[in-house]
Design an enzyme around this catalytic site. Sequence first.
Site, PDB file in Angstrom:
ATOM      1  N   GLY A   1       0.849  -1.180   0.000  1.00  0.00           N
ATOM      2  CA  GLY A   1       0.000   0.000   0.000  1.00  0.00           C
ATOM      3  C   GLY A   1       0.882   1.225   0.000  1.00  0.00           C
TER       4      GLY A   1
ATOM      5  N   TYR B   1       1.389   8.152  15.987  1.00  0.00           N
ATOM      6  CA  TYR B   1       2.679   7.451  16.080  1.00  0.00           C
ATOM      7  C   TYR B   1       3.861   8.390  16.273  1.00  0.00           C
ATOM      8  CZ  TYR B   1      -0.067   4.130  13.173  1.00  0.00           C
ATOM      9  OH  TYR B   1      -1.023   3.317  12.646  1.00  0.00           O
TER      10      TYR B   1
ATOM     11  N   CYS C   1      -9.267  19.546  19.906  1.00  0.00           N
ATOM     12  CA  CYS C   1      -9.021  19.695  21.345  1.00  0.00           C
ATOM     13  C   CYS C   1      -8.267  18.484  21.873  1.00  0.00           C
ATOM     14  CB  CYS C   1     -10.323  19.885  22.084  1.00  0.00           C
ATOM     15  SG  CYS C   1     -11.141  21.403  21.614  1.00  0.00           S
ATOM     16  N   GLU C   2      -7.071  18.315  21.393  1.00  0.00           N
ATOM     17  CA  GLU C   2      -6.177  17.214  21.751  1.00  0.00           C
ATOM     18  C   GLU C   2      -4.787  17.771  21.585  1.00  0.00           C
ATOM     19  OE1 GLU C   2      -5.684  14.044  22.452  1.00  0.00           O
ATOM     20  OE2 GLU C   2      -7.742  13.302  22.565  1.00  0.00           O
TER      21      GLU C   2
END
Length: 418
Positions: free
Chosen positions: A273, A313, A339-340
Amino acid sequence: MPMSQAFKDRLFPHLENIAAHYGTPFHIYDEAGIRATGQQVKDAFAGIPVFREYYAVKALPNPSVLALMQDMGFGFDCSSVPELMLTRQQGAKGEDIMFTSNNTSQTDFAMAAADGGCILNLDDISLIDKVPSMPELICFRYNPGNRRTGNDIIGKPIEAKYGVSHEQIAEAYRKAKSRGAKRFGLHTMLASNELNYSYMVQTAAMLLELVETLGKELDITFEFINIGGGLGIPYQPDADPLNIEAMGKEITELFLSFKEQQGYCPALYMESGRYMTGPHGVLVTKAINRKEIYRTYVGVDACMSALMRPGVYGAYHHIDVLGKEGGETEVVDVVGSLCENNDKFAVERTLPKIDEGDLLILQDTGAHGHAMGFNYNAKMRPQELLLGAEGTVSLIRREETPEDYFATLTFEEKVLSL
Ligand SMILES: *Cc1c(COP(=O)(O)O)cnc(C)c1O
């Protein structure tokens, strides 16, 4: 090297125009680049009597990109029912499709068998008794356990949920044969984003060895081995690309010597992929805010919904700022609006000095980019564009709307009285 110079030359002179026409943000994919990689892969394995790439649909499940794969003669690797639907709508049929599910359900089996079927790749010995009807051609995913290590990303095979163990593999084919299977293939997948091609050569060698011993033990011949996906791409500017020519040469030698000794030669299948489309896509986003607190933050109009890899990651995606090469630099965090706090495309990165309105090009988003996006915090996924080989730019997926987000709130009322 991330994004190729050729892709830059095709895209950058027109990027202002494209951004003005379609609005930002968007992923844009490069047809010419995808075709060049497809040809390079075919050339690398041209010495093997039968070779076929089965594009891993999950990397970039867009019909326009799948059409390119089909045009190049490639099949598709699917692992869910909607992926099967997508490839069949594209016109893929039967042995054009490899279905590599894991934790397979009866719905999966029913869909795999529908519409002319596919190559069924079973993930466990127990599934032999659960397949509603055993197809003539069957494949198993092999997990070598301690016999081989996985690469860093995929981890130790012994801890991986995938595949049939070494102890069970012969019995799996014996059972499948007794249930009516007549044609056989063998599959494994032991790496992810691996840049060392020797790893893939070792995988091919391991499968050929197994095909030989299983073939003798069970009196069967194997039509193909599938070495999976997992070919890496250089995300970092100083990383070297995987040497596909050397990989092709060494694997071809293995196949030709197998043929000489065994008197027949299985086909080689691969299901990449990332390698096929990863470097041929970029996420283009506009700087809309600048904030100076303890660090400098450049706020852009895309967020994690468009590209999860940096947040999930800590993956590196190279960034260019259009028209700012070689100028003054500064160290910034490039952030989205979610909001992270891990909604960051770059952390303490040295970049050209960015002004509001600048276009940022986040590279290598052509695989596991848009497809991995999510709707947390009701953030919409962006549009996808295709830069055609003939110098056109087409919309190949529109931006999500709040109506899409609310679509699952329209349903027939169901209440269970207890
Ligand atoms: C994800 C996946 C692939 C493709 O992996 P890449 O790293 O994108 O090449 C191939 N086969 C299977 C079974 C997969 O799950």
